[in-house]
Motif scaffolding. Structure first.
Motif, PDB file in Angstrom:
ATOM      1  N   ILE A  88       3.879  -0.361   4.908  1.00 37.56           N
ATOM      2  CA  ILE A  88       5.189  -0.980   4.763  1.00 37.56           C
ATOM      3  C   ILE A  88       5.219  -1.891   3.532  1.00 37.56           C
ATOM      4  N   LEU A  89       4.173  -2.677   3.324  1.00 35.96           N
ATOM      5  CA  LEU A  89       4.127  -3.566   2.160  1.00 35.96           C
ATOM      6  C   LEU A  89       3.980  -2.798   0.853  1.00 35.96           C
ATOM      7  N   LEU A  90       3.379  -1.620   0.917  1.00 36.75           N
ATOM      8  CA  LEU A  90       3.196  -0.819  -0.291  1.00 36.75           C
ATOM      9  C   LEU A  90       4.529  -0.335  -0.852  1.00 36.75           C
ATOM     10  N   ARG A  91       5.502  -0.136   0.014  1.00 36.27           N
ATOM     11  CA  ARG A  91       6.834   0.257  -0.462  1.00 36.27           C
ATOM     12  C   ARG A  91       7.456  -0.837  -1.321  1.00 36.27           C
ATOM     13  N   ILE A  92       7.175  -2.091  -1.004  1.00 42.05           N
ATOM     14  CA  ILE A  92       7.666  -3.200  -1.822  1.00 42.05           C
ATOM     15  C   ILE A  92       6.986  -3.186  -3.179  1.00 42.05           C
ATOM     16  N   VAL A  93       5.682  -2.925  -3.178  1.00 44.69           N
ATOM     17  CA  VAL A  93       4.915  -2.929  -4.419  1.00 44.69           C
ATOM     18  C   VAL A  93       5.347  -1.798  -5.342  1.00 44.69           C
ATOM     19  N   LEU A  94       5.691  -0.664  -4.795  1.00 48.58           N
ATOM     20  CA  LEU A  94       6.068   0.482  -5.620  1.00 48.58           C
ATOM     21  C   LEU A  94       7.371   0.270  -6.386  1.00 48.58           C
ATOM     22  N   GLN A  95       8.154  -0.714  -6.002  1.00 48.84           N
ATOM     23  CA  GLN A  95       9.403  -0.991  -6.697  1.00 48.84           C
ATOM     24  C   GLN A  95       9.184  -1.827  -7.963  1.00 48.84           C
ATOM     25  N   ILE A  96       7.996  -2.400  -8.124  1.00 45.90           N
ATOM     26  CA  ILE A  96       7.700  -3.242  -9.285  1.00 45.90           C
ATOM     27  C   ILE A  96       7.365  -2.342 -10.473  1.00 45.90           C
ATOM     28  N   LYS A  97       7.911  -2.670 -11.635  1.00 45.62           N
ATOM     29  CA  LYS A  97       7.712  -1.845 -12.840  1.00 45.62           C
ATOM     30  C   LYS A  97       6.434  -2.207 -13.599  1.00 45.62           C
ATOM     31  N   ASN A  98       6.122  -3.489 -13.707  1.00 38.09           N
ATOM     32  CA  ASN A  98       4.962  -3.948 -14.466  1.00 38.09           C
ATOM     33  C   ASN A  98       3.669  -3.574 -13.728  1.00 38.09           C
ATOM     34  N   LYS A  99       2.759  -2.873 -14.394  1.00 35.54           N
ATOM     35  CA  LYS A  99       1.523  -2.400 -13.754  1.00 35.54           C
ATOM     36  C   LYS A  99       0.595  -3.542 -13.381  1.00 35.54           C
ATOM     37  N   LYS A 101       1.464  -6.696 -12.595  1.00 37.62           N
ATOM     38  CA  LYS A 101       2.032  -7.349 -11.412  1.00 37.62           C
ATOM     39  C   LYS A 101       1.843  -6.476 -10.171  1.00 37.62           C
ATOM     40  N   LYS A 102       2.013  -5.176 -10.354  1.00 33.60           N
ATOM     41  CA  LYS A 102       1.850  -4.250  -9.236  1.00 33.60           C
ATOM     42  C   LYS A 102       0.425  -4.299  -8.684  1.00 33.60           C
ATOM     43  N   ALA A 103      -0.561  -4.340  -9.574  1.00 31.31           N
ATOM     44  CA  ALA A 103      -1.966  -4.405  -9.153  1.00 31.31           C
ATOM     45  C   ALA A 103      -2.276  -5.733  -8.473  1.00 31.31           C
ATOM     46  N   LEU A 104      -1.781  -6.829  -9.036  1.00 33.04           N
ATOM     47  CA  LEU A 104      -2.053  -8.146  -8.446  1.00 33.04           C
ATOM     48  C   LEU A 104      -1.386  -8.305  -7.079  1.00 33.04           C
ATOM     49  N   ILE A 105      -0.148  -7.882  -6.977  1.00 30.56           N
ATOM     50  CA  ILE A 105       0.562  -8.027  -5.706  1.00 30.56           C
ATOM     51  C   ILE A 105      -0.013  -7.096  -4.643  1.00 30.56           C
ATOM     52  N   SER A 106      -0.392  -5.880  -5.021  1.00 35.86           N
ATOM     53  CA  SER A 106      -0.997  -4.984  -4.030  1.00 35.86           C
ATOM     54  C   SER A 106      -2.362  -5.511  -3.590  1.00 35.86           C
ATOM     55  N   GLY A 107      -3.124  -6.117  -4.498  1.00 41.06           N
ATOM     56  CA  GLY A 107      -4.387  -6.739  -4.110  1.00 41.06           C
ATOM     57  C   GLY A 107      -4.174  -7.918  -3.172  1.00 41.06           C
ATOM     58  N   LEU A 108      -3.148  -8.718  -3.441  1.00 43.37           N
ATOM     59  CA  LEU A 108      -2.816  -9.843  -2.565  1.00 43.37           C
ATOM     60  C   LEU A 108      -2.393  -9.341  -1.187  1.00 43.37           C
ATOM     61  N   PHE A 109      -1.544  -8.320  -1.159  1.00 39.52           N
ATOM     62  CA  PHE A 109      -1.114  -7.749   0.121  1.00 39.52           C
ATOM     63  C   PHE A 109      -2.293  -7.173   0.893  1.00 39.52           C
ATOM     64  N   LEU A 110      -3.194  -6.505   0.199  1.00 31.58           N
ATOM     65  CA  LEU A 110      -4.369  -5.939   0.852  1.00 31.58           C
ATOM     66  C   LEU A 110      -5.240  -7.039   1.448  1.00 31.58           C
ATOM     67  N   PHE A 111      -5.424  -8.119   0.713  1.00 28.65           N
ATOM     68  CA  PHE A 111      -6.194  -9.261   1.214  1.00 28.65           C
ATOM     69  C   PHE A 111      -5.534  -9.866   2.453  1.00 28.65           C
ATOM     70  N   ILE A 112      -4.222 -10.049   2.399  1.00 26.02           N
ATOM     71  CA  ILE A 112      -3.502 -10.629   3.530  1.00 26.02           C
ATOM     72  C   ILE A 112      -3.587  -9.714   4.751  1.00 26.02           C
ATOM     73  N   VAL A 113      -3.407  -8.429   4.551  1.00 24.57           N
ATOM     74  CA  VAL A 113      -3.442  -7.477   5.670  1.00 24.57           C
ATOM     75  C   VAL A 113      -4.836  -7.443   6.298  1.00 24.57           C
ATOM     76  N   PHE A 114      -5.889  -7.410   5.477  1.00 20.14           N
ATOM     77  CA  PHE A 114      -7.257  -7.409   6.016  1.00 20.14           C
ATOM     78  C   PHE A 114      -7.581  -8.705   6.742  1.00 20.14           C
ATOM     79  N   THR A 115      -7.136  -9.827   6.208  1.00 21.85           N
ATOM     80  CA  THR A 115      -7.400 -11.114   6.845  1.00 21.85           C
ATOM     81  C   THR A 115      -6.692 -11.218   8.186  1.00 21.85           C
ATOM     82  N   VAL A 116      -5.421 -10.858   8.214  1.00 19.55           N
ATOM     83  CA  VAL A 116      -4.662 -10.906   9.468  1.00 19.55           C
ATOM     84  C   VAL A 116      -5.244  -9.915  10.475  1.00 19.55           C
TER      85      VAL A 116
END
Length: 133
Positions: A88-99, A101-116
């Motif tokens: 679900i969070l990856l769909r938000i990341v795919l809307q970002i154009k800058n690569k 920002k996309k990598a940083l935000i997907s890494g942050l989301f991955l960290f948050i998902v694994f931690t939770v």
């Protein structure tokens, strides 16, 4: 056992909120998976509790059938929940154009998902094994 029931209801409410804007198949598959998993877990959990209560010997934690049952199902609950959340969070990341920002935000989301997901697993073990030992 009441707190486990309340946490379980809150889990299903959270799952519904998480998948509210998703495709119908995501909702159906996730709810059917967790309902079947919950039924299997509750039946096995009650059987293992009855076995431990009837047993006259003290069972070590490593050899305890209840501990292995709870930890296995902790992973069966948390890992698919992490995958659904990241999908679900990856769909938000795919809307970002800058690569970058996309990598940083997907890494942050991955960290948050694994931690939770990790803390969700620990909470599951604490609720169903920690309250019985």
């Amino acid at each position: 056992m009441m707190i486990q029931l309340i946490i379980g209801i809150l889990f299903f409410i959270g799952l519904y909120i998480l998948t509210i804007d998703e495709a119908r198949w995501v909702k159906i598959v996730s709810f059917v998976y967790y309902i079947i998993l919950s039924i299997i877990f509750i039946v096995g959990y009650n059987q293992r509790l009855a076995f431990i209560e009837q047993s006259e010997t003290i069972v070590k934690v490593v050899e305890n059938p209840l501990y292995s049952w709870v930890t296995t199902f902790g992973y069966l609950y948390s890992i698919p929940f992490m995958l659904i959340s990241f999908y679900i969070l990856l769909r938000i990341v795919l809307q970002i154009k800058n690569k970058m920002k996309k990598a940083l935000i997907s890494g942050l989301f991955l960290f948050i998902v694994f931690t939770v997901g990790h803390f969700m697993n620990l909470l599951f073990i604490l609720l169903f094994y920690g309250t019985t030992s």
